[in-house]
Design a protein around this motif. Structure first.
Motif, PDB file in Angstrom:
ATOM      1  N   LEU A  23       5.218   3.760  28.913  1.00 31.14           N
ATOM      2  CA  LEU A  23       4.410   2.761  28.530  1.00 31.14           C
ATOM      3  C   LEU A  23       3.147   3.700  28.643  1.00 31.14           C
ATOM      4  O   LEU A  23       2.423   4.408  29.875  1.00 31.14           O
ATOM      5  CB  LEU A  23       4.826   1.835  28.995  1.00 31.14           C
ATOM      6  CG  LEU A  23       6.152   1.635  29.672  1.00 31.14           C
ATOM      7  CD1 LEU A  23       6.073   0.249  30.697  1.00 31.14           C
ATOM      8  CD2 LEU A  23       6.952   0.771  28.481  1.00 31.14           C
ATOM      9  N   SER A  24       2.003   3.012  27.449  1.00 30.12           N
ATOM     10  CA  SER A  24       1.295   3.568  27.446  1.00 30.12           C
ATOM     11  C   SER A  24       0.424   3.217  29.179  1.00 30.12           C
ATOM     12  O   SER A  24      -0.996   3.460  29.277  1.00 30.12           O
ATOM     13  CB  SER A  24       0.140   2.884  26.287  1.00 30.12           C
ATOM     14  OG  SER A  24       0.262   1.456  26.498  1.00 30.12           O
ATOM     15  N   THR A  25       0.952   2.176  29.876  1.00 27.64           N
ATOM     16  CA  THR A  25       0.174   1.737  31.162  1.00 27.64           C
ATOM     17  C   THR A  25       0.512   2.551  32.071  1.00 27.64           C
ATOM     18  O   THR A  25       0.014   2.102  33.514  1.00 27.64           O
ATOM     19  CB  THR A  25       0.399   0.878  31.289  1.00 27.64           C
ATOM     20  OG1 THR A  25       1.748   0.021  31.475  1.00 27.64           O
ATOM     21  CG2 THR A  25       0.073  -0.205  30.449  1.00 27.64           C
ATOM     22  N   ALA A  26       1.415   3.931  32.087  1.00 26.23           N
ATOM     23  CA  ALA A  26       2.024   4.527  33.511  1.00 26.23           C
ATOM     24  C   ALA A  26       0.868   5.881  33.995  1.00 26.23           C
ATOM     25  O   ALA A  26      -0.135   5.488  33.514  1.00 26.23           O
ATOM     26  CB  ALA A  26       2.558   5.351  32.698  1.00 26.23           C
ATOM     27  N   SER A  27       0.937   5.520  35.114  1.00 24.99           N
ATOM     28  CA  SER A  27      -0.044   6.257  36.090  1.00 24.99           C
ATOM     29  C   SER A  27       0.594   7.386  36.106  1.00 24.99           C
ATOM     30  O   SER A  27       1.444   8.238  34.973  1.00 24.99           O
ATOM     31  CB  SER A  27       0.189   5.621  37.200  1.00 24.99           C
ATOM     32  OG  SER A  27       1.709   6.229  38.260  1.00 24.99           O
ATOM     33  N   VAL A  86      -7.451   6.526  24.582  1.00 21.65           N
ATOM     34  CA  VAL A  86      -6.742   4.900  25.336  1.00 21.65           C
ATOM     35  C   VAL A  86      -7.050   3.465  24.862  1.00 21.65           C
ATOM     36  O   VAL A  86      -6.248   2.256  25.035  1.00 21.65           O
ATOM     37  CB  VAL A  86      -6.498   4.830  27.001  1.00 21.65           C
ATOM     38  CG1 VAL A  86      -6.104   3.645  27.510  1.00 21.65           C
ATOM     39  CG2 VAL A  86      -5.615   6.189  27.136  1.00 21.65           C
ATOM     40  N   ALA A  90      -4.985  -0.246  23.506  1.00 19.93           N
ATOM     41  CA  ALA A  90      -5.559  -1.087  24.290  1.00 19.93           C
ATOM     42  C   ALA A  90      -6.211  -2.164  22.430  1.00 19.93           C
ATOM     43  O   ALA A  90      -5.328  -3.592  22.509  1.00 19.93           O
ATOM     44  CB  ALA A  90      -6.283  -1.599  24.748  1.00 19.93           C
ATOM     45  N   ARG A  93      -2.805  -3.217  20.618  1.00 19.50           N
ATOM     46  CA  ARG A  93      -1.528  -4.191  21.027  1.00 19.50           C
ATOM     47  C   ARG A  93      -2.630  -5.552  20.819  1.00 19.50           C
ATOM     48  O   ARG A  93      -1.741  -5.829  20.719  1.00 19.50           O
ATOM     49  CB  ARG A  93      -1.951  -3.158  22.602  1.00 19.50           C
ATOM     50  CG  ARG A  93      -0.604  -2.659  23.233  1.00 19.50           C
ATOM     51  CD  ARG A  93      -0.488  -2.351  24.330  1.00 19.50           C
ATOM     52  NE  ARG A  93      -1.000  -2.625  24.999  1.00 19.50           N
ATOM     53  CZ  ARG A  93      -1.915  -1.722  25.668  1.00 19.50           C
ATOM     54  NH1 ARG A  93      -1.374   0.487  25.611  1.00 19.50           N
ATOM     55  NH2 ARG A  93      -2.689  -1.055  26.465  1.00 19.50           N
TER      56      ARG A  93
END
Length: 378
Positions: A23-27, A86, A90, A93
């Motif tokens: 996911l684009s929110t992965a750490s 990023v 956002a 999205r």
């Protein structure tokens, strides 16, 4: 680093998150873990010897893609480009979420109009492309004008629908307000004649319950001697107004359009509360006299209540008595017509002297005239 992986601005041509399957929110930990799993699977040393040359080249390309994706997401040299990427994700999205929300709330009619506009725009775009035979080419400018016209018509229809909706809402609010006014009466009382000097919502509710169920009581005015009563049923208003129509302690009147109808009914019907003014024989009350008497009666009662509020106790004669006296004087004067000439205006004195100045003559006439008036009064 292959130049085909990144653009001139340093942005990746492929989505690095999709390449790594995250996911684009992965750490950072998730990125490293996904890279290790794919590297073990796609590393050239781990490939089977039975693979063809084409399959081996494809696996090598995928291995380079995951390396570039990891480098873009973790290396410091790509920090600025990564921040912009990023932020773009956002924004994208949010745009997709807004489009989904509009799609869910959009009516079928708007969807149909949107699809029609989209179809025409696609037709115009396809017509703008040169055909192989260069024949039957669409007039792109004409299609563009038609699209703009359709957009204008669409916006106009939407504006008309919105105006119609606002008009219906205003009509509904006005209807509700008028319906509420039909169930309301306005009370005004004399504080001098009320026990304790004031009325409360509880006391007014207890009094008005004799006429019907009370829904709301609102005290009005700075003096606290006016209130707006809202009954649960419209039929409770008329008995209340009739009961306090001529009361000297409290007055009740309709509100809104019923007040106008009540005033017109009084002007036409002319209800008489005093038996001395019942029309009979020679002594009858015409329409104009009735309107004057009703207006004077209402004014007298309101004036008397205001004077009592201010502490002045001044007796007011009943309207029918003053009208009776004036009518009697009028009949008497009519009976004397032809027998006795009226004493007013008095005859002007005659003075034949022509030697007097105009101001002296005026003073002399004034003196003679005032003497006559004093004699008539005495």
């Amino acid at each position: 680093m292959p130049s085909s992986t990144f653009g001139k601005d340093g942005m990746p041509l492929k989505d690095p998150f999709k390449i790594l399957g995250i996911l684009s929110t992965a750490s950072e930990t998730d990125i490293k873990k996904a890279y290790r799993q794919l590297a073990l699977k796609l590393h050239p040393d781990k490939q089977s010897g039975t693979l063809s040359e084409g399959q081996r080249l494809e696996l090598d390309k995928q291995f380079h893609d995951i390396k570039d994706a990891r480098a873009f997401l973790l290396d410091a040299e790509h920090a600025e480009a990564r921040r912009k990427y990023v932020a773009n994700l956002a924004s994208e999205r949010m745009r997709h979420a807004e489009e989904e929300r509009r799609e869910m709330t959009m009516t079928s009619r708007r969807k149909r109009m949107r699809d029609e506009l989209s179809t025409r725009e696609k037709m115009a775009a396809s017509a703008a492309k040169p055909s192989s035979s260069n024949k039957d080419r669409f007039d792109v400018e004409r299609l563009r004008r038609e699209g703009e016209k359709l957009r204008e018509e669409y916006y106009k229809r939407e504006a008309d629908l919105d105006a119609d909706r606002r008009h219906r809402m205003a009509v509904d609010r006005a209807t509700i307000r008028l319906q509420k006014e039909d169930r309301q009466v306005r009370l005004k009382w004399s504080r001098k004649k009320v026990i304790g000097g004031i009325h409360t919502k509880q006391s007014l509710t207890a009094i008005m319950k004799d006429f019907g169920e009370v829904e709301e009581v609102e005290i009005l005015g700075s003096k606290g001697n006016t209130a707006l009563i809202t009954f649960a049923h419209e039929s409770s208003c008329k008995p209340c107004v009739d009961a306090y129509r001529t009361s000297e302690t409290m007055r009740a009147t309709f509100v809104g359009r019923k007040k106008h109808k009540d005033n017109m009914a009084w002007d036409i019907m002319g209800e008489d509360d005093d038996s001395s003014l019942v029309r009979s024989g020679q002594h009858s009350e015409n329409h104009e006299e009735r309107k004057l008497r009703q207006a004077a009666e209402r004014e007298r009662l309101m004036r008397q209540m205001e004077l009592e509020e201010n502490g002045v106790h001044e007796p007011f004669p009943r309207v029918h008595e003053s009208l009776k006296q004036s009518s009697k004087g009028l009949d008497t004067s009519k009976a004397r017509t032809g027998q006795h000439r009226s004493s007013f205006p008095p005859d002007f004195p005659r003075c034949e002297s022509k030697s007097m100045l105009p101001f002296e003559l005026l003073e002399k006439y004034e003196g003679l005239l005032f003497d006559r008036i004093d004699k008539l009064k005495s």
